[in-house]
Design a protein around this motif. Sequence first.
Motif, PDB file in Angstrom:
ATOM      1  N   ARG A 267      65.203  54.310  55.412  1.00  0.00           N
ATOM      2  CA  ARG A 267      66.399  55.398  55.820  1.00  0.00           C
ATOM      3  C   ARG A 267      66.987  56.226  54.341  1.00  0.00           C
ATOM      4  NH1 ARG A 267      69.098  54.833  60.595  1.00  0.00           N
ATOM      5  NH2 ARG A 267      68.134  53.033  61.882  1.00  0.00           N
ATOM      6  N   ASN A 268      66.677  55.303  53.203  1.00  0.00           N
ATOM      7  CA  ASN A 268      67.291  56.208  52.029  1.00  0.00           C
ATOM      8  C   ASN A 268      66.104  56.845  51.342  1.00  0.00           C
ATOM      9  OD1 ASN A 268      66.049  53.762  51.147  1.00  0.00           O
ATOM     10  ND2 ASN A 268      67.460  53.293  49.613  1.00  0.00           N
ATOM     11  N   ASP A 269      65.066  56.904  51.921  1.00  0.00           N
ATOM     12  CA  ASP A 269      63.875  57.733  51.288  1.00  0.00           C
ATOM     13  C   ASP A 269      64.182  59.030  50.924  1.00  0.00           C
ATOM     14  OD1 ASP A 269      62.095  55.641  50.711  1.00  0.00           O
ATOM     15  OD2 ASP A 269      60.885  55.979  52.426  1.00  0.00           O
ATOM     16  N   ARG A 270      63.655  59.933  50.023  1.00  0.00           N
ATOM     17  CA  ARG A 270      63.794  61.321  49.856  1.00  0.00           C
ATOM     18  C   ARG A 270      62.884  61.645  50.678  1.00  0.00           C
ATOM     19  NH1 ARG A 270      64.321  60.991  43.286  1.00  0.00           N
ATOM     20  NH2 ARG A 270      66.597  60.050  43.112  1.00  0.00           N
ATOM     21  N   VAL A 271      62.876  63.073  51.224  1.00  0.00           N
ATOM     22  CA  VAL A 271      62.154  63.492  52.295  1.00  0.00           C
ATOM     23  C   VAL A 271      62.328  65.283  51.948  1.00  0.00           C
ATOM     24  CG1 VAL A 271      63.462  63.197  54.007  1.00  0.00           C
ATOM     25  CG2 VAL A 271      61.101  63.712  54.498  1.00  0.00           C
ATOM     26  N   GLY A 272      61.169  65.916  52.021  1.00  0.00           N
ATOM     27  CA  GLY A 272      61.315  67.285  52.354  1.00  0.00           C
ATOM     28  C   GLY A 272      62.221  67.831  53.430  1.00  0.00           C
ATOM     29  N   THR A 273      63.071  68.610  53.198  1.00  0.00           N
ATOM     30  CA  THR A 273      64.194  68.873  54.487  1.00  0.00           C
ATOM     31  C   THR A 273      63.793  70.344  54.665  1.00  0.00           C
ATOM     32  OG1 THR A 273      66.044  69.310  52.757  1.00  0.00           O
ATOM     33  CG2 THR A 273      65.657  67.109  53.696  1.00  0.00           C
ATOM     34  N   SER A 274      63.084  71.330  54.042  1.00  0.00           N
ATOM     35  CA  SER A 274      63.073  72.587  54.651  1.00  0.00           C
ATOM     36  C   SER A 274      61.926  73.233  53.738  1.00  0.00           C
ATOM     37  CB  SER A 274      64.435  73.287  53.990  1.00  0.00           C
ATOM     38  OG  SER A 274      64.769  73.079  52.736  1.00  0.00           O
ATOM     39  N   TYR A 275      61.479  74.120  54.588  1.00  0.00           N
ATOM     40  CA  TYR A 275      60.053  74.987  54.094  1.00  0.00           C
ATOM     41  C   TYR A 275      59.211  74.369  53.451  1.00  0.00           C
ATOM     42  CZ  TYR A 275      64.222  77.870  55.598  1.00  0.00           C
ATOM     43  OH  TYR A 275      65.179  78.215  56.224  1.00  0.00           O
ATOM     44  N   LEU A 276      58.423  74.790  52.561  1.00  0.00           N
ATOM     45  CA  LEU A 276      57.299  74.091  52.050  1.00  0.00           C
ATOM     46  C   LEU A 276      57.349  72.806  51.739  1.00  0.00           C
ATOM     47  CD1 LEU A 276      55.857  76.775  49.364  1.00  0.00           C
ATOM     48  CD2 LEU A 276      54.870  76.246  51.572  1.00  0.00           C
ATOM     49  N   GLU A 277      58.528  72.187  51.074  1.00  0.00           N
ATOM     50  CA  GLU A 277      58.670  70.967  50.964  1.00  0.00           C
ATOM     51  C   GLU A 277      58.620  70.149  52.537  1.00  0.00           C
ATOM     52  OE1 GLU A 277      58.679  69.249  48.007  1.00  0.00           O
ATOM     53  OE2 GLU A 277      59.744  70.229  46.654  1.00  0.00           O
ATOM     54  N   GLN A 278      59.150  70.472  53.337  1.00  0.00           N
ATOM     55  CA  GLN A 278      59.053  69.912  54.858  1.00  0.00           C
ATOM     56  C   GLN A 278      57.604  69.941  55.399  1.00  0.00           C
ATOM     57  OE1 GLN A 278      62.187  70.896  57.610  1.00  0.00           O
ATOM     58  NE2 GLN A 278      61.094  70.554  59.141  1.00  0.00           N
ATOM     59  N   GLU A 279      57.276  71.422  55.323  1.00  0.00           N
ATOM     60  CA  GLU A 279      55.891  71.577  55.995  1.00  0.00           C
ATOM     61  C   GLU A 279      54.798  70.620  55.436  1.00  0.00           C
ATOM     62  OE1 GLU A 279      53.479  73.896  58.919  1.00  0.00           O
ATOM     63  OE2 GLU A 279      55.625  73.407  58.526  1.00  0.00           O
ATOM     64  N   TYR A 280      54.969  70.500  54.033  1.00  0.00           N
ATOM     65  CA  TYR A 280      53.751  69.805  53.288  1.00  0.00           C
ATOM     66  C   TYR A 280      54.353  68.409  53.067  1.00  0.00           C
ATOM     67  CZ  TYR A 280      50.746  73.959  53.732  1.00  0.00           C
ATOM     68  OH  TYR A 280      50.029  74.948  54.107  1.00  0.00           O
ATOM     69  N   GLU A 281      55.306  67.836  53.520  1.00  0.00           N
ATOM     70  CA  GLU A 281      55.699  66.434  53.187  1.00  0.00           C
ATOM     71  C   GLU A 281      54.727  65.475  53.305  1.00  0.00           C
ATOM     72  OE1 GLU A 281      58.046  63.229  52.391  1.00  0.00           O
ATOM     73  OE2 GLU A 281      58.289  65.267  52.065  1.00  0.00           O
ATOM     74  N   PRO A 282      53.881  65.405  54.266  1.00  0.00           N
ATOM     75  CA  PRO A 282      52.744  64.229  54.291  1.00  0.00           C
ATOM     76  C   PRO A 282      51.963  64.405  53.110  1.00  0.00           C
ATOM     77  CG  PRO A 282      53.124  65.414  56.451  1.00  0.00           C
ATOM     78  CD  PRO A 282      53.756  65.957  55.384  1.00  0.00           C
ATOM     79  N   ILE A 283      51.642  65.627  52.591  1.00  0.00           N
ATOM     80  CA  ILE A 283      50.981  65.732  51.417  1.00  0.00           C
ATOM     81  C   ILE A 283      51.641  65.519  50.024  1.00  0.00           C
ATOM     82  CG2 ILE A 283      49.594  67.411  50.222  1.00  0.00           C
ATOM     83  CD1 ILE A 283      48.332  66.831  52.983  1.00  0.00           C
ATOM     84  N   LEU A 284      52.575  65.910  49.928  1.00  0.00           N
ATOM     85  CA  LEU A 284      53.581  65.800  48.765  1.00  0.00           C
ATOM     86  C   LEU A 284      54.046  64.356  48.502  1.00  0.00           C
ATOM     87  CD1 LEU A 284      55.398  69.210  49.010  1.00  0.00           C
ATOM     88  CD2 LEU A 284      53.827  68.554  47.337  1.00  0.00           C
ATOM     89  N   LYS A 285      54.309  63.852  49.629  1.00  0.00           N
ATOM     90  CA  LYS A 285      54.913  62.369  49.296  1.00  0.00           C
ATOM     91  C   LYS A 285      54.212  61.339  48.706  1.00  0.00           C
ATOM     92  CE  LYS A 285      53.697  60.018  53.561  1.00  0.00           C
ATOM     93  NZ  LYS A 285      54.155  59.439  54.752  1.00  0.00           N
ATOM     94  N   GLY A 286      52.841  61.333  48.742  1.00  0.00           N
ATOM     95  CA  GLY A 286      51.894  60.367  48.178  1.00  0.00           C
ATOM     96  C   GLY A 286      52.023  59.130  49.086  1.00  0.00           C
ATOM     97  N   SER A 287      51.333  57.947  48.358  1.00  0.00           N
ATOM     98  CA  SER A 287      51.492  56.556  49.393  1.00  0.00           C
ATOM     99  C   SER A 287      52.099  55.774  48.505  1.00  0.00           C
ATOM    100  CB  SER A 287      50.117  56.411  49.845  1.00  0.00           C
ATOM    101  OG  SER A 287      49.298  56.260  48.674  1.00  0.00           O
ATOM    102  N   LYS A 288      53.252  54.987  49.163  1.00  0.00           N
ATOM    103  CA  LYS A 288      53.982  54.141  48.318  1.00  0.00           C
ATOM    104  C   LYS A 288      53.179  52.773  47.839  1.00  0.00           C
ATOM    105  CE  LYS A 288      58.419  54.723  50.648  1.00  0.00           C
ATOM    106  NZ  LYS A 288      59.589  54.356  51.267  1.00  0.00           N
TER     107      LYS A 288
END
Length: 701
Positions: A267-288
């Motif tokens: 619930r407290n993870d950071r996540v892309g909330t708009s535009y490129l950061e959101q559209e490419y969230e699965p790519i940018l986030k990496g794997s924990k």
Amino acid sequence: MKFLKRLNKPKTTQSILPFRLNVLLVIVFVLFALLIGQLAYLQLLNGSKFQAEVERSDKTVIAGNVPRGLIYDSKGRLIVNNEPSSAITYTRSASVKTSDMYQIANRLQKFIHVDDSNLTSRDKADYYLAKESNYKKVTKVINKNMTEEQLQAEPDRDEYRRAITYVKKQKPDLSPAQLQAAAIFAKMSAAYQYSTVYIKNYQATPQEVAQVSEHQTELPGIQVGIDSQRSYPMGDSMTSIIGKVSTEKQGLPDNRINELLAEGYSRNDRVGTSYLEQEYEPILKGSKSQTQISVGTNNRLTDSIQKYKGEKGDNLNLTIDAEYQKKVDQAVHNTFDSARANGVTQYSDGAYAVAVNPKTGAILAMSGVHYNPKTGNMTDDSLGVINRTFVMGSAVKGATVLGGLMSGAISPENSVLPDSPIYLPSTPVKKSVYPIGTFGALSAQKALEFSSNIYMMRLAMRMGNAKYVPNSYIHIDDDIFQKLRGYYNQFGLGIKTGIDLPGESSGIEGPTMNSDGIVKVGSALDESYGNYDAYTLIQMAQYVSTIANGGYRMRPYLVQSIQKTQDDGSLGAVVNQTQPQVLNRVGFNNSQLNVVKDGFYNVVHGNGGWTTAKQLANVKPAIAGKTGTAQSFYYDPDNPYNTNPAQTITLSMVAYAPYNDPQIAVAVVMPNLSSEKGEYNLNLVKSMITSYFDSDTKDSQ
């Protein structure tokens, strides 16, 4: 007699003692036997089982964050980075009590300063009740009027809820130090077992870090760590395209929380909330990262093994050259500032521009400014290119002509139509901007060059099999709107372009029938010359690119490739390269296309008195394009029921260059100007194209 007397003497107690002792010994023996049997049962038969139970531990896998992927421009310049900073963290153990966290928070506030301006009344109440003496005092007061049966029947959570309500009403007076501790306590309370939260995750000073490190033994669970924030080394001109990442406090956005939790987010993870950061969230986030921890029966950590070290987020390489983007940004600002200085922006709400590679769909620049005519405030609004709609005017006439050619209403060999105005009952005369009678008839090429509204209306009437008698109602096919829009859609007008950004608008279509269910003929005629439906600027860019490249509607895109990051931080292998995607091929042939291409060339290079963009004739390389002027209205957003809106002008233009081998296509719009004088659309197009062909910019494409 002596013998009888001796027999009658009472027995002594000594004769009874041995018997009792024997009974006692037997009982002791039996008890010892039972004890030995029980020990044998425990040790011999079930010893290994109970030993395992004693040594039993729970194993839990906890996830750790990894650095987010970076974003580069088309020349490899870093435009979005992760800026590391010292952080104060708290990891919550299984055995920690609320009162323990209360004590830790009170100690920690002596060493760091946190923002307590957002503390809620609930936060303050939770902190106040975390002190055991306060909780007992409050519960004593609130339980005073309850019976023993009611107290026994009430769950603990109900008692705490009533205590919270009571404290919130009382509004306890907390000192500045207690407010700091309350803010820390609120963050600590948000952690669940074995999770780590940031108490202060940016701007932790060296003094704070040193103080916490020095007193760490007094602060169980508190650690000094590293956090990172998004930074923008090339400036913030592209931040409205790039988008935002939520903070740890914001966590997952409410409108996507269930979806993201199902994907394994916390619930407290950071996540892309708009535009490129959101559209490419699965790519940018990496794997924990994944660490397996073992917890014994005393809730103490007994072992910790890293099962997976995690992987940094992949990087995005954009199609945009940051330096060219800056030039376009500056051109948009300068053009709007010029219009404002000339006093024509009292109703205008901004200016927008986009440049694309017409052969691939790659976005070369996106820029926009949003203007508040009441306050005079101006803000960057690049995303207005994809999510704002405008009635574009004559710039769409190329699609109307090609629609007429494909429908068979006209042909490349015979495209001449009369240029006499159209008269409808109870309607102002429908004409072009030039005086009535200037032209008797026009070909399609000349109609584009002189931007004849009359020609487009008569072409639509042919396409709809209209029967026209001046000052009488025109009988036209009921599907005229579907015909026109069907052709417009083939070029991308009125439908989403497929750009790799969320939030794209599909445009606005006006109504096709009146209240009596009869087709709105006048509106259909307005539609033919671009003065009815509203489109986004990215749709206009896709439309003109389709003409420039020979008929292929290309999907616009911002991300050129996705690239790994090596362990040393350098760029690794490219894992995905965006391939240009043809969405559809428009069904015209080359001779039909050349009619419109010739007309677009003549818009800039023609010699007629009503040629609309010959001010650009000297630009090198040579430009082809189409200007647009739409009649529009300004509705005061603070007065939505205004029945007398101000009449305004929207200026637009689409263009490409070089005209014989297009490498760039542009679209611009300036809505709701009070005057069309000033050639703002032409000046903006000129600046964008000449800037692109500067050697430093062109070489990167």
